[in-house]
Design a protein around this motif. Structure first.
Motif, mmCIF file in Angstrom:
data_model
loop_
_atom_site.group_PDB
_atom_site.id
_atom_site.type_symbol
_atom_site.label_atom_id
_atom_site.label_comp_id
_atom_site.label_asym_id
_atom_site.label_seq_id
_atom_site.Cartn_x
_atom_site.Cartn_y
_atom_site.Cartn_z
ATOM 1 N N ALA A 1 0.868 -1.182 0.000
ATOM 2 C CA ALA A 1 0.000 0.000 0.000
ATOM 3 C C ALA A 1 0.904 1.231 0.000
ATOM 4 C CB ALA A 1 -0.908 0.007 1.223
ATOM 5 N N PRO A 2 1.318 1.690 -1.174
ATOM 6 C CA PRO A 2 2.317 2.764 -1.280
ATOM 7 C C PRO A 2 1.939 4.056 -0.558
ATOM 8 C CG PRO A 2 1.998 1.683 -3.405
ATOM 9 C CD PRO A 2 0.939 1.168 -2.490
ATOM 10 N N ASN A 3 0.660 4.291 -0.331
ATOM 11 C CA ASN A 3 0.236 5.513 0.364
ATOM 12 C C ASN A 3 0.255 5.380 1.878
ATOM 13 O OD1 ASN A 3 -0.224 6.975 -2.012
ATOM 14 N ND2 ASN A 3 -2.290 6.117 -2.227
ATOM 15 N N CYS A 4 0.625 4.216 2.385
ATOM 16 C CA CYS A 4 0.688 3.990 3.827
ATOM 17 C C CYS A 4 1.765 4.879 4.445
ATOM 18 C CB CYS A 4 0.988 2.525 4.101
ATOM 19 S SG CYS A 4 1.142 2.101 5.853
ATOM 20 N N VAL A 5 1.459 5.474 5.610
ATOM 21 C CA VAL A 5 2.424 6.321 6.310
ATOM 22 C C VAL A 5 2.716 5.736 7.683
ATOM 23 C CG1 VAL A 5 1.729 8.412 5.084
ATOM 24 C CG2 VAL A 5 0.632 7.825 7.263
ATOM 25 N N TYR A 6 3.904 6.063 8.190
ATOM 26 C CA TYR A 6 4.314 5.583 9.506
ATOM 27 C C TYR A 6 4.410 6.761 10.461
ATOM 28 C CZ TYR A 6 7.405 3.800 13.216
ATOM 29 O OH TYR A 6 7.957 3.469 14.423
ATOM 30 N N CYS A 7 3.605 6.720 11.522
ATOM 31 C CA CYS A 7 3.623 7.740 12.570
ATOM 32 C C CYS A 7 4.292 7.144 13.804
ATOM 33 C CB CYS A 7 2.201 8.190 12.907
ATOM 34 S SG CYS A 7 2.115 9.425 14.234
ATOM 35 N N ALA B 1 14.222 3.951 13.806
ATOM 36 C CA ALA B 1 12.845 4.444 13.692
ATOM 37 C C ALA B 1 12.787 5.829 13.068
ATOM 38 C CB ALA B 1 12.182 4.459 15.066
ATOM 39 N N LEU B 2 13.731 6.698 13.431
ATOM 40 C CA LEU B 2 13.727 8.068 12.917
ATOM 41 C C LEU B 2 13.775 8.093 11.396
ATOM 42 C CD1 LEU B 2 13.832 11.100 13.455
ATOM 43 C CD2 LEU B 2 16.297 10.895 13.776
ATOM 44 N N ALA B 3 14.636 7.290 10.819
ATOM 45 C CA ALA B 3 14.771 7.273 9.361
ATOM 46 C C ALA B 3 13.553 6.684 8.671
ATOM 47 C CB ALA B 3 16.015 6.477 8.976
ATOM 48 N N ALA B 4 12.830 5.784 9.354
ATOM 49 C CA ALA B 4 11.669 5.127 8.747
ATOM 50 C C ALA B 4 10.392 5.941 8.868
ATOM 51 C CB ALA B 4 11.463 3.762 9.396
ATOM 52 N N ALA B 5 10.353 6.878 9.820
ATOM 53 C CA ALA B 5 9.106 7.592 10.133
ATOM 54 C C ALA B 5 8.761 8.651 9.093
ATOM 55 C CB ALA B 5 9.219 8.244 11.510
ATOM 56 N N ASP B 6 7.477 8.746 8.781
ATOM 57 C CA ASP B 6 6.952 9.865 7.991
ATOM 58 C C ASP B 6 6.503 10.988 8.920
ATOM 59 O OD1 ASP B 6 6.982 8.589 5.268
ATOM 60 O OD2 ASP B 6 5.676 7.165 6.311
#
Length: 246
Positions: free
Chosen positions: A102-108, A134-139
């Motif tokens: 799901a390319p539009n998925c975001v990580y908070c 985690a910092l690099a992966a987060a949107d």
């Protein structure tokens, strides 16, 4: 929208999933909760029973969701209190799997590590995990003032220094950084919440209420994410989340 959530579970009290899951469901979102720890109560009571959920158990639950095609419908991944590096790694793996489908998925990411005046209540390994993984992966990144200082590695007593620190963090990955529980020399006795994106910075100030209640940060992160998923402008999402928690 469907939100995959990694947070704590307590039998008594309203923190972690007891706060965030309720909030998200109350405003109409579907939540898939995966517990990172299961405790009788918040450790702030001075004693508790229970413990962390094993990384392999968390991964098995994610695999089960993937097996029924759920990850392809995931609109966001939300993480709060992790309890262990293993839980964090499982959450990041789930996030990567969801984004692949799901390319539009975001990580908070709410990097729950501590607060004033109690300080850190996680181990140094989790601090390193947030800084290096985690910092690099987060949107979206939603630290409190204390956690921003931990991630930045320095004291941040003024709003100008805090804005500079959020810019440093944004260069490492997150599109949006929202800092809660701001107590600075600029704000006097009030409490600030700052949101910074590539388009600007917004600050909401409220009176500081001396309360022993826990879980407000979990509610705030859930509300902010929900409003951003609903395509509210950043400033409007911030206003709503602060007003609702206050």
């Amino acid at each position: 929208m469907s939100i995959l959530s990694f947070q704590s579970r307590v039998s008594y009290g309203c923190v972690g999933h007891a706060a965030a899951e309720f909030t998200l469901r109350r405003i109409g979102h579907d939540v898939w909760p995966i517990d990172t720890v299961r405790l009788s109560n918040h450790p702030g009571y001075g004693q508790y029973s229970g413990g962390v959920v094993a990384e392999e158990d968390i991964a098995a639950l994610v695999a089960g969701l993937d097996g029924i095609g759920a990850l392809a419908e995931c609109r966001a991944v939300l993480s709060g209190y992790l309890g262990s590096v293993g839980a964090g790694q499982a959450a990041l793996a789930a996030c990567a799997a969801a984004k692949a489908q799901a390319p539009n998925c975001v990580y908070c990411c709410d990097p729950v590590m501590g607060d004033r005046p109690s300080g850190l209540y996680v181990g140094s390994d989790l601090v390193t995990f947030f800084r290096e993984a985690a910092l690099a992966a987060a949107d979206l990144l939603v630290p409190n003032h204390f956690e921003l200082e931990v991630l930045s590695g320095r004291a941040l007593p003024t709003l100008a220094e805090i804005v500079d620190a959020t810019a440093d963090l944004r260069r490492q990955g997150p599109m949006l950084v929202c800092v809660t529980s701001l107590r600075t020399t600029d704000l006097g006795s009030d409490l600030g919440t700052l949101l910074v994106t590539g388009e600007g910075a917004w600050l909401v100030v409220t009176p500081h209420l001396e309360m022993e209640a826990k879980g407000a940060g979990d509610v705030f992160s859930a509300l902010l994410l929900a409003r951003l998923l609903d395509r509210s402008p950043a400033a409007a999402a911030l206003e709503h989340a602060v007003a609702a928690v206050y």
